[in-house]
Design an enzyme around this catalytic site. Sequence first.
Site, PDB file in Angstrom:
ATOM      1  CB  CYS A 119      45.496  -5.843  19.834  1.00  0.00           C
ATOM      2  SG  CYS A 119      44.741  -5.127  18.352  1.00  0.00           S
ATOM      3  CB  SER A 123      45.503   0.614  12.741  1.00  0.00           C
ATOM      4  OG  SER A 123      44.812  -0.332  13.530  1.00  0.00           O
ATOM      5  CD  GLU A 148      39.178  -1.997  11.661  1.00  0.00           C
ATOM      6  OE1 GLU A 148      38.489  -1.332  10.868  1.00  0.00           O
ATOM      7  OE2 GLU A 148      39.717  -1.499  12.679  1.00  0.00           O
ATOM      8  CB  CYS A 206      47.421   1.871  18.003  1.00  0.00           C
ATOM      9  SG  CYS A 206      48.089   0.626  16.882  1.00  0.00           S
ATOM     10  CG  ASN A 207      48.359  -2.594  22.626  1.00  0.00           C
ATOM     11  OD1 ASN A 207      48.846  -2.741  23.735  1.00  0.00           O
ATOM     12  ND2 ASN A 207      47.050  -2.432  22.458  1.00  0.00           N
ATOM     13  CB  THR A 208      50.760  -2.056  16.331  1.00  0.00           C
ATOM     14  OG1 THR A 208      49.986  -3.228  16.580  1.00  0.00           O
ATOM     15  CG2 THR A 208      51.795  -2.328  15.273  1.00  0.00           C
ATOM     16  CG  HIS A 222      41.190  -3.717  16.508  1.00  0.00           C
ATOM     17  ND1 HIS A 222      42.218  -2.817  16.436  1.00  0.00           N
ATOM     18  CD2 HIS A 222      40.415  -3.494  15.414  1.00  0.00           C
ATOM     19  CE1 HIS A 222      42.091  -2.088  15.338  1.00  0.00           C
ATOM     20  NE2 HIS A 222      40.997  -2.483  14.696  1.00  0.00           N
ATOM     21  CE1 TYR A 238      48.152   2.027  10.398  1.00  0.00           C
ATOM     22  CE2 TYR A 238      48.994   2.801  12.512  1.00  0.00           C
ATOM     23  CZ  TYR A 238      48.432   3.070  11.282  1.00  0.00           C
ATOM     24  OH  TYR A 238      48.149   4.363  10.931  1.00  0.00           O
ATOM     25  N   GLY A 239      49.486  -4.197  12.393  1.00  0.00           N
ATOM     26  CA  GLY A 239      50.197  -5.271  13.106  1.00  0.00           C
ATOM     27  C   GLY A 239      51.049  -6.159  12.224  1.00  0.00           C
TER      28      GLY A 239
HETATM   29  N1  DGL Z   1      44.548  -1.768  17.449  1.00  0.00           N
HETATM   30  C1  DGL Z   1      45.926  -1.868  17.160  1.00  0.00           C
HETATM   31  C2  DGL Z   1      46.739  -2.388  18.292  1.00  0.00           C
HETATM   32  O1  DGL Z   1      46.384  -2.100  19.415  1.00  0.00           O
HETATM   33  C3  DGL Z   1      46.386  -2.249  15.801  1.00  0.00           C
HETATM   34  C4  DGL Z   1      45.835  -3.430  15.151  1.00  0.00           C
HETATM   35  C5  DGL Z   1      46.287  -3.509  13.740  1.00  0.00           C
HETATM   36  O2  DGL Z   1      46.059  -2.552  13.004  1.00  0.00           O
HETATM   37  O3  DGL Z   1      46.909  -4.525  13.369  1.00  0.00           O
HETATM   38  O4  DGL Z   1      47.752  -3.023  18.114  1.00  0.00           O
END
Ligand code: DGL
Length: 284
Positions: free
Chosen positions: A197, A24, A165, A86-88, A199, A55-56
């Site tokens: 996540c 994301s 971010e 991205c985990n989401t 991030h 995305y979360g």
């Molecule tokens: N980095 C993403 C993850 O691993 C998404 C974080 C997001 O956009 O909320 O879930």
Amino acid sequence: MAENKPDIKRELLNKDAPIGVFDSGVGGLTVVREIMRQIPNERIIYFGDTARVPYGSKSRETVTRFSGQIVRFLNTFQVKTIVVACNTASAYALDVLEKESDIPMIGVVKPGARVAAEVTKNGRIGLIATEATVGSRIYPKYIQELKKNVTIYQKACPLFVPLVEEGLLEDPVTDEIARRYLTELIDIDIDTLILGCTHYPLIRSTLRKIMGEGVTLVNPAYETARELKELLAGYDLLCEEPPALGGNRYQFYVSDKAEKFVSFANSIIKYGILSAKSIHIDAY
Ligand code: DGL
């Protein structure tokens, strides 16, 4: 692994083709960093959906639609595989994307779950992730398939993504918020904490300070890159030679604010990133 995917169209795959990676926003760079380390001959096309992050907090339908657009964009480069960094998106969309894909794909959740199941000694695992990943319960499902008598304590940390971010990686504000989120996990004596996540590894030092040395922090990026290498080897798709000099070895695309992305990317990746290109992802 390759044996499980008989429907892959091998004639479409080419060793010299790049690997597509997406997230994301900037979080997927933590996975890119590991791919660069572990399989340095590979070319990478990265897409960060900076216009639509986070995305979360979005629905499964929206994340799946966004992810589908990104996969179509990455496929215009004839990528040989796609890493959902991205985990989401891995939790919400990977199943659907894989069914529609002619090329192999890999997410970050299964590799992360595998490491956590391996390293826990007391069977008490914490998971910090987005609201979407936590709500999907995908980590508890995978971990409990791998190991019996394990309890997973989930905690959504929605403010971490905007903090990362914004580049507030070591900042009193991040510290304070992390303390509020993590206190309940400290109190229940977990010995393993999954950074669920992509991030979150960027605020690892803050998380480490709060959790203390006794808790193993699991960053699924390392294991994802290792499994990616295995996957490519399984299809005989690992690049044996470094790409020719002057070629665009790593290319970065975003959906907004390319300059901001470049300066952030350069702060966490040692390879000098000169540019990123902003594209209209809605067109895909
Ligand atoms: N980095 C993403 C993850 O691993 C998404 C974080 C997001 O956009 O909320 O879930």
